[in-house]
Design a protein around this motif. Structure first.
Motif, PDB file in Angstrom:
ATOM      1  N   ILE A  13      78.661  74.765  93.551  1.00 18.70           N
ATOM      2  CA  ILE A  13      78.044  74.359  92.270  1.00 18.70           C
ATOM      3  C   ILE A  13      78.656  75.354  91.362  1.00 18.70           C
ATOM      4  N   GLN A  18      76.527  72.705  87.634  1.00 16.09           N
ATOM      5  CA  GLN A  18      75.190  72.925  87.354  1.00 16.09           C
ATOM      6  C   GLN A  18      75.809  71.583  85.986  1.00 16.09           C
ATOM      7  N   ARG A  20      77.308  69.292  85.370  1.00 17.59           N
ATOM      8  CA  ARG A  20      77.484  67.643  85.844  1.00 17.59           C
ATOM      9  C   ARG A  20      75.969  67.217  86.638  1.00 17.59           C
ATOM     10  N   LEU A  21      75.310  68.294  86.610  1.00 17.59           N
ATOM     11  CA  LEU A  21      73.741  67.982  86.876  1.00 17.59           C
ATOM     12  C   LEU A  21      72.992  67.128  85.640  1.00 17.59           C
ATOM     13  N   ARG A  22      73.437  68.276  84.650  1.00 18.18           N
ATOM     14  CA  ARG A  22      72.565  68.332  83.975  1.00 18.18           C
ATOM     15  C   ARG A  22      72.600  67.071  82.733  1.00 18.18           C
ATOM     16  N   SER A  24      73.501  63.967  84.548  1.00 18.54           N
ATOM     17  CA  SER A  24      73.379  63.457  85.394  1.00 18.54           C
ATOM     18  C   SER A  24      72.409  62.258  85.566  1.00 18.54           C
ATOM     19  N   LEU A  42      65.220  67.537  93.276  1.00 18.56           N
ATOM     20  CA  LEU A  42      66.278  67.824  91.809  1.00 18.56           C
ATOM     21  C   LEU A  42      65.878  67.326  90.741  1.00 18.56           C
ATOM     22  N   ILE A  47      68.242  67.946  87.638  1.00 23.46           N
ATOM     23  CA  ILE A  47      69.453  67.060  87.536  1.00 23.46           C
ATOM     24  C   ILE A  47      69.097  66.175  85.083  1.00 23.46           C
ATOM     25  N   THR A 201      73.447  64.253  97.536  1.00 25.91           N
ATOM     26  CA  THR A 201      73.632  63.360  96.339  1.00 25.91           C
ATOM     27  C   THR A 201      74.040  64.979  95.447  1.00 25.91           C
ATOM     28  N   LEU A 202      73.635  66.059  95.656  1.00 29.79           N
ATOM     29  CA  LEU A 202      74.222  67.296  94.731  1.00 29.79           C
ATOM     30  C   LEU A 202      75.834  67.355  94.902  1.00 29.79           C
ATOM     31  N   LEU A 205      77.646  64.498  92.584  1.00 27.38           N
ATOM     32  CA  LEU A 205      76.823  64.504  91.053  1.00 27.38           C
ATOM     33  C   LEU A 205      78.593  66.046  91.142  1.00 27.38           C
ATOM     34  N   THR A 206      78.558  66.488  91.459  1.00 27.39           N
ATOM     35  CA  THR A 206      79.677  67.305  91.452  1.00 27.39           C
ATOM     36  C   THR A 206      81.232  67.329  92.062  1.00 27.39           C
TER      37      THR A 206
END
Ligand SMILES: [Zn+2]
Length: 341
Positions: A13, A18, A20-22, A24, A42, A47, A201-202, A205-206
């Motif tokens: 991650i 992190q 990128r998660l924010r 998404s 999530l 997320i 999913t993580l 997304l990353t």
């Protein structure tokens, strides 16, 4: 200390992941067992945005495995998306959570997919999964399948721009969890499938580039492993190969959509056009029907049969043996309601 410090220290991650998660947006279809657990994980992972789609309400028999809900939610027949949204905001107020109190169908799916980066499958039936699959491939959005029955479960991400098979290609190899009423389900099976779905999913997304493979396990039998599915791609698939027609996205001409449900052993009816029913505020009855209002749904009972009716005309019908019987009971319940206004 930063809320996500442990996650950022993890090599997969990092601070960039992190971020990128924010940024998404994840759509979760169904917030029953799988969907509610995925939503919580999530939200805790940070997320940016979660959209939850579910047209069902909380019941007592959900509490064994649906971690977001409480006895009070079940007692008041709270809409799952409302109870889930409230709880998720308490868990992490930085996440934007939108709850859509409706079932997913081919007329609302395109709208719901606007701006979505990944779709998580929290459903319990093949019909909705085929719809998610068609939409995901048509609009190029990755989705993560999860299925379970008893102590057995599996999960697999589908990524439209990769060369592997899609859900339609694999349909005959995957578990049909519509038999979960017969085999039951362990709460721990849900956790295991969800752990896989959320991790996939993580990774998506990353920006992890690993080829997806199917994870399959039986917790009770202590059996687990990854299966390569690449060779199962079907050259005649209507979703991912040759002439792509995305069959489930075609508009239906039927005036009602009728479906057997697994988790609550009933029949779901959805009118083609959403209604705006007038639902009386007070309890009422006649010689055969009893009407009980709740905040998000109302209950109509006739002997040992039950119609849970929503304001938009959708209904879940219990105690019937066939879909015809369900439809007749539904019409009868509506007729009783019209007499009350
Ligand atoms: Zn395919």
């Amino acid at each position: 200390m930063n809320k996500y410090v442990k996650q950022e220290r993890f090599h997969g991650i990092g601070q960039l992941g992190q971020k990128r998660l924010r940024e998404s947006h994840v759509l979760i279809v169904g917030v029953g067992a799988l969907g509610s657990m995925s939503a919580e994980m999530l939200a805790r992972a940070g997320i940016g945005e979660l959209t939850l789609v579910d047209g069902d309400f909380v019941e007592e028999h959900n509490l064994q495995r649906q971690l977001l809900y409480t006895e009070l939610d079940a007692k008041t027949h709270r809409a799952k998306v409302k109870a889930a949204t409230k709880r998720l905001q308490e868990v992490n107020s930085e996440v934007k959570v939108t709850g859509c109190f409706q079932s997913l169908h081919n007329e609302n799916i395109q709208q719901l997919l606007q701006g979505v980066d990944v779709i998580i499958d929290g459903t319990d039936n093949f019909e909705t999964r085929l719809l998610i699959n068609d939409a995901a491939y048509k609009w190029g959005i990755p989705w993560v399948y999860g299925g379970l029955s008893g102590s057995y479960g599996l999960s697999l991400p589908f990524i439209p721009n990769q060369s592997g098979p899609c859900f339609r290609c694999l349909e005959s190899f995957l578990t049909d969890d519509e038999d979960c009423d017969t085999h039951g389900v362990l709460g721990t099976t849900v956790q295991m499938v969800t752990a896989q779905q959320v991790t996939s999913t993580l990774k998506i997304l990353t920006g992890d580039k690993a080829q997806p493979s199917m994870y399959k396990f039986d917790l009770w039998e202590s059996d687990a492993g990854y299966i390569q599915v690449h060779s199962l791609k079907q050259p005649s698939c209507k979703t991912c190969s040759g002439e792509r027609t995305y069959p489930t996205l075609r508009t239906s001409q039927m005036k009602r959509h009728i479906q057997w449900l697994c988790a609550s052993s009933g029949v779901h009816i959805r009118p083609k056009e959403a209604q705006n029913l007038h639902l009386p505020r007070d309890r009422c009855s006649n010689h055969s029907w009893t009407y009980l209002p709740f905040s998000d749904v109302c209950m109509l009972r006739k002997a040992n049969r039950q119609v849970m009716l929503f304001q938009d005309g959708r209904a879940t019908i219990r105690g019937v043996a066939t879909t015809n019987e369900a439809e007749m009971l539904y019409d009868e319940a509506l007729a009783f309601l019209y007499e009350q206004v």
